[in-house]
Structure formats: C-alpha cells, structure tokens
Design an enzyme around this catalytic site. Structure first.
Site, PDB file in Angstrom:
ATOM      1  N   LYS A  65      20.016 -12.325  17.173  1.00 57.23           N
ATOM      2  CA  LYS A  65      21.133 -11.379  17.317  1.00 57.23           C
ATOM      3  C   LYS A  65      22.479 -11.920  16.816  1.00 57.23           C
ATOM      4  O   LYS A  65      23.307 -11.160  16.327  1.00 57.23           O
ATOM      5  CB  LYS A  65      21.291 -10.975  18.783  1.00 57.23           C
ATOM      6  N   ASP A 101      23.507  -2.477  22.726  1.00 63.83           N
ATOM      7  CA  ASP A 101      23.371  -2.994  24.098  1.00 63.83           C
ATOM      8  C   ASP A 101      24.557  -2.540  24.953  1.00 63.83           C
ATOM      9  O   ASP A 101      24.421  -2.323  26.153  1.00 63.83           O
ATOM     10  CB  ASP A 101      23.307  -4.526  24.100  1.00 63.83           C
TER      11      ASP A 101
END
Ligand code: ATR
Length: 278
Positions: A65, A101
């Site tokens: 990520k 997220d």
C-alpha cells in the site's frame, strides 16, 4: 473480459475476490476480479501491467500500500496524506491512486452510530500508527480530539506530525497508558487479536480494566469476528464493532470508482464476505 486485480503478497487470504465477484455478478457486469501474488521486488512490473486496456483497475494490499505511491501518475489527497493507496484506476493508461479505507472507516463509524461532523471534540483514542491508523486519523481529522498510542512511540509521533495541519493538535501517549475515562471512542488499528499463524489470538491491545465506561469500541480486525478486545468491551456493556463493515465499504467504494455505478450492491459484498468467513 474487463479485469480487476488485487496486488498482494501473499495473495491467498483476501476476501476481496469473493466480495467483488459477487457484486459484479449482481451488477450484471461481465468483469473478473482476481488476486495476483506479487512479491515486493516485482511490484513495479505488476503496476505497469495495469495500464493494459483490458484492466480497469486494482486493489493493493499488504505489503504494497505504501510502496505503490511513487509508481502512479496521480493520487488523491487522502492517499497522499495517508501515505497509502488501496485502489488504483486505469484511466486510458493513466494510473490514479485512491484510499478507500477512509471511506470504509467512515461507513463503519456510521454503522456504530457515530457521525464525526456532528460530534466536535469527540474524545478518541487510536491504537496503532500504521496505514490503517492513518486512514482513521484522516477520517476523524478536524473534528475529533485524537490521542494516538503505539508500541513504537516514534511512529505515533510521525503520524501526529503528518496530520498536524489538517487535524489540529494530536496527542501522543505512551502505549500502555490507561485512556482518559472520559474517552468516547476507542479504535484498534493494530493487528493485535488478529487470527494469524503463530500469534496468540487471545491478546488485546488494551486491558479490560482500563476500558473507559462510556466508550464505543471499534476493532478494525474482522478475523476472528469477536476479538478479545470486543469481548471485553461487550462484557462491560460497551457498544463494540469489528472491522467487517470497513472491509465491505472500502470495497464498495473501489467498485464505484472503477465502474462509475452508483448502485454497487454492498449487501451482496457483505453476504459473500460473511459466507467466506464461515
Ligand atoms: P497497517 O497498514 O494494517 O496499519 P502496519 O503499518 O504494519 O499495518 O501497522 C501495524 C500496527 O500494528 C502498528 O501500529 C504496529 O505497531 P509498531 O508500529 O510498534 O510496529 C501494531 N502492532 C503489530 N503487532 C503488535 C503487537 N504485538 N503489539 C502492539 N502493537 C502491534
């Protein structure tokens, strides 16, 4: 067939393929979502391959990520501030990174009955200082009064410094310090309590005796569904939520970005994830 990918290492544990394929089927889109195992050294190549016309985008997960950011052509403000991308879209060969997220965490807060904008000064303790903690801080920035606690204090300080301008002052407290009894929200972003090989699943990031009496407790962990922290919270009568809704809603937001469809079936994604978790 248009394709969506998940770049992960290892790639076997993710619930994303079952969630996304269930949603794509329900939307009637003949697309395929598949996990690709990408060792860290092969990340640049795997990202480059996303520019192919048949690939609409990808999710990125552990451990890529952060490393993926400099490989993209542009990133959203949330992704830049969080230093993490979980969703890439291929716009005619231009790769754009998002961090859904943050969206997933806001949806989880909503499911827990917490609307940060309507609760200025919400006394919040965030456990952890990794990418997941950054998404939580981003989502609460500017409204909540946030204290960050992390095993490695320097990481908590770095996080606080990165968000200082956007979020106002953030407090860093030593891990193990009992939270202020007035705390209204506790968010575990660490992997403590997660079902992992070689890890004690009965560990909690916060001892039961220091749980603030009026707090809502959120654990981003969803495997197991009830962690030690959530069990301790429930035993004290505190509202307690796991991270499944965050997982589902970060996925729904990614699919909305890739397909442009506003009617992404979150219920189908939730059902598929629950079925896969058994
Ligand atoms: P993510 O992107 O999911 O947040 P990460 O960046 O690896 O993943 O962060 C994991 C978090 O869990 C960190 O805050 C980590 O603490 P450190 O910064 O000290 O490493 C925390 N964590 C992991 N295992 C832990 C443990 N056994 N006890 C306490 N904290 C732990």
């Amino acid at each position: 067939m248009p394709e969506l990918r998940l770049l992960a290492w290892p790639a076997g544990h993710s619930l994303s393929p079952v969630m996304h394929n269930a949603a794509l089927a329900e939307l009637g889109l003949p697309w395929e979502y598949r996990a690709v195992a990408v060792p860290p050294a092969e990340l640049p190549e795997a990202v480059e391959a996303l520019r192919a016309p048949g690939v609409r985008g990808a999710n990125v997960t552990v451990p890529h990520k952060e490393a993926v950011l400099p490989l993209l052509d542009s990133v959203s403000d949330a992704a830049r501030l969080c230093g993490a991308v979980n969703t890439i879209s291929n716009r005619d060969g231009h790769l754009h990174g998002d961090n859904t997220d943050v969206h997933g965490f806001l949806a989880l807060l909503q499911a827990a009955g917490i609307e940060p904008a309507g609760r200025p000064g919400l006394k919040t303790v965030i456990l952890g200082a990794g990418g997941a903690a950054r998404a939580a801080v981003y989502a609460l920035a500017g409204t909540a009064a946030i204290t960050i606690m992390n095993r490695t204090r320097s990481r908590a300080e770095e996080l606080a410094a990165a968000f200082e301008t956007a979020a106002g002052p953030l407090t860093v407290a030593e891990a193990g310090t009992p939270p202020d009894p007035e705390t209204e929200l506790i968010v575990n972003t660490t992997s403590v309590g997660m079902e992992l090989a070689g890890v004690d699943p009965d560990e909690s990031p916060l001892p039961a005796r220091v749980l603030p009496p009026g707090a809502t407790v959120i654990d981003m962990v969803y495997r197991p569904a009830v962690t030690r922290l959530l069990r301790d919270a429930a035993a004290r009568g505190l509202p307690a939520y796991n991270g499944l809704e965050m997982l589902v809603m970060q996925g729904a937001e990614a699919l909305r970005i890739w397909t442009g469809r506003q009617d992404v079936p979150a219920a189908a994604m939730r059902g598929a994830a629950l079925a896969a978790l058994g």
